[in-house]
Motif scaffolding. Sequence first.
Motif, short mmCIF file in Angstrom:
data_model
loop_
_atom_site.label_atom_id
_atom_site.label_comp_id
_atom_site.label_asym_id
_atom_site.label_seq_id
_atom_site.Cartn_x
_atom_site.Cartn_y
_atom_site.Cartn_z
N ARG A 135 0.83 -1.21 0.00
CA ARG A 135 0.00 0.00 0.00
C ARG A 135 0.86 1.25 0.00
NH1 ARG A 135 -4.05 -2.63 4.43
NH2 ARG A 135 -5.63 -3.45 2.97
N GLU A 136 1.95 1.23 0.75
CA GLU A 136 2.85 2.38 0.78
C GLU A 136 3.46 2.62 -0.61
OE1 GLU A 136 6.88 3.94 3.14
OE2 GLU A 136 6.01 1.98 3.60
N ALA A 137 3.84 1.54 -1.28
CA ALA A 137 4.43 1.67 -2.61
C ALA A 137 3.41 2.19 -3.62
CB ALA A 137 4.99 0.32 -3.07
N LEU A 138 2.17 1.72 -3.52
CA LEU A 138 1.14 2.12 -4.49
C LEU A 138 0.69 3.56 -4.28
CD1 LEU A 138 -1.12 -1.07 -4.61
CD2 LEU A 138 0.64 -0.36 -6.24
N ALA A 139 0.82 4.07 -3.07
CA ALA A 139 0.36 5.43 -2.78
C ALA A 139 1.08 6.47 -3.63
CB ALA A 139 0.56 5.73 -1.29
N LYS A 140 2.25 6.12 -4.13
CA LYS A 140 3.04 7.06 -4.92
C LYS A 140 2.82 6.90 -6.42
CE LYS A 140 6.59 6.41 -1.36
NZ LYS A 140 7.94 5.88 -1.09
N ARG A 141 1.91 6.00 -6.78
CA ARG A 141 1.73 5.68 -8.20
C ARG A 141 0.41 6.25 -8.72
NH1 ARG A 141 5.09 2.32 -10.54
NH2 ARG A 141 6.74 1.37 -9.29
N PRO A 142 0.46 7.05 -9.79
CA PRO A 142 -0.73 7.78 -10.25
C PRO A 142 -1.85 6.91 -10.81
CG PRO A 142 1.10 8.07 -11.79
CD PRO A 142 1.66 7.41 -10.57
N ALA A 143 -1.53 5.76 -11.42
CA ALA A 143 -2.57 4.96 -12.07
C ALA A 143 -3.06 3.81 -11.19
CB ALA A 143 -2.07 4.40 -13.40
N ALA A 144 -2.51 3.70 -9.98
CA ALA A 144 -2.86 2.57 -9.11
C ALA A 144 -4.16 2.82 -8.36
CB ALA A 144 -1.73 2.32 -8.11
N TYR A 145 -5.04 1.82 -8.35
CA TYR A 145 -6.23 1.85 -7.50
C TYR A 145 -5.77 1.51 -6.09
CZ TYR A 145 -11.14 1.25 -6.20
OH TYR A 145 -12.37 1.39 -5.63
N PRO A 146 -6.20 2.26 -5.07
CA PRO A 146 -5.59 2.12 -3.74
C PRO A 146 -5.89 0.82 -3.00
CG PRO A 146 -7.44 3.67 -3.69
CD PRO A 146 -7.17 3.37 -5.13
N GLU A 147 -7.02 0.18 -3.30
CA GLU A 147 -7.37 -1.03 -2.56
C GLU A 147 -6.61 -2.24 -3.09
OE1 GLU A 147 -11.13 -4.05 -1.81
OE2 GLU A 147 -11.33 -2.33 -3.15
N VAL A 148 -5.99 -3.00 -2.18
CA VAL A 148 -5.30 -4.24 -2.52
C VAL A 148 -6.18 -5.41 -2.10
CG1 VAL A 148 -3.24 -5.66 -2.15
CG2 VAL A 148 -3.04 -3.15 -2.21
N ILE A 149 -6.36 -6.38 -2.98
CA ILE A 149 -7.25 -7.51 -2.69
C ILE A 149 -6.42 -8.75 -2.39
CG2 ILE A 149 -9.12 -8.96 -3.58
CD1 ILE A 149 -9.90 -6.69 -5.43
N LEU A 150 -6.73 -9.40 -1.28
CA LEU A 150 -6.07 -10.66 -0.90
C LEU A 150 -6.87 -11.83 -1.43
CD1 LEU A 150 -5.25 -10.03 2.87
CD2 LEU A 150 -3.70 -9.83 0.95
N THR A 151 -6.21 -12.80 -2.05
CA THR A 151 -6.92 -13.96 -2.57
C THR A 151 -6.13 -15.24 -2.35
OG1 THR A 151 -5.92 -13.86 -4.79
CG2 THR A 151 -7.93 -12.56 -4.44
N SER A 152 -6.85 -16.34 -2.40
CA SER A 152 -6.25 -17.67 -2.44
C SER A 152 -7.16 -18.57 -3.25
CB SER A 152 -6.07 -18.24 -1.03
OG SER A 152 -5.69 -19.61 -1.10
N SER A 153 -6.64 -19.11 -4.33
CA SER A 153 -7.44 -19.99 -5.17
C SER A 153 -7.69 -21.34 -4.51
CB SER A 153 -6.73 -20.21 -6.51
OG SER A 153 -6.55 -19.00 -7.19
N CYS A 154 -6.87 -21.68 -3.52
CA CYS A 154 -7.02 -22.97 -2.84
C CYS A 154 -8.35 -23.08 -2.11
CB CYS A 154 -5.87 -23.19 -1.86
SG CYS A 154 -4.27 -23.42 -2.64
#
Length: 220
Positions: free
Chosen positions: A180-199
Amino acid sequence: MTTPDTTDDETAGLTEAGRLLFAGSADFYAAAQTLDRLPPMESLEIAFAGRSNVGKSSLINALTGRNTLARVSHTPGRTQQLNFFRIGDRLSLVDMPGYGYAAVEKAKVEAWTNLIHSYLKGRANLARVFVLIDSRHGLKSIDTDVLDGLDKAAVSYQVVLTKADALKKSQMEARLAGIREALAKRPAAYPEVILTSSCDDYGVADLRAAVARLLAERGQ
């Protein structure tokens, strides 16, 4: 998928909308290894990108509730073209070749890379790229190179962490904070990060809801 700007009722509505969206038909309809083979720009498109062996095909199958829609392989680099899947009549899903290591010759990898860059820059109906990151490893330099390219092309993207079942809760919280800290500096990034597991389908409902929200925002 509760975010700072959504109420519980809105979140529940998006979750149900996402469930209904992916409960319908999901069919392969086109593949392209070159720009001239791209299908016409019709419905809204979302694309899935990620390093080879990040679990992209498995997540696409979990998202659509199909076991074999996207081909799963233990050999990195098996997706060698842009594969298009029609989700109902409102959405197309694009499975992109994995970047990074691939068990094929260098020239072919370069051809995929050129195709991907051309697709991203020239696809007017592309609504978002979901960039899959292996939660065990976090952002690598090859991932940040891809994010740099998306920022430069002004293509909206959102990070989805895969294989979340492999980390303890404390490890996952630390990984999330760093990304999230890394994405906060990126202009085209959507701020929400989604956690997933296909298992165990963890986070799949959140990913479906994110797609439903995107469709709603685009008036679909």
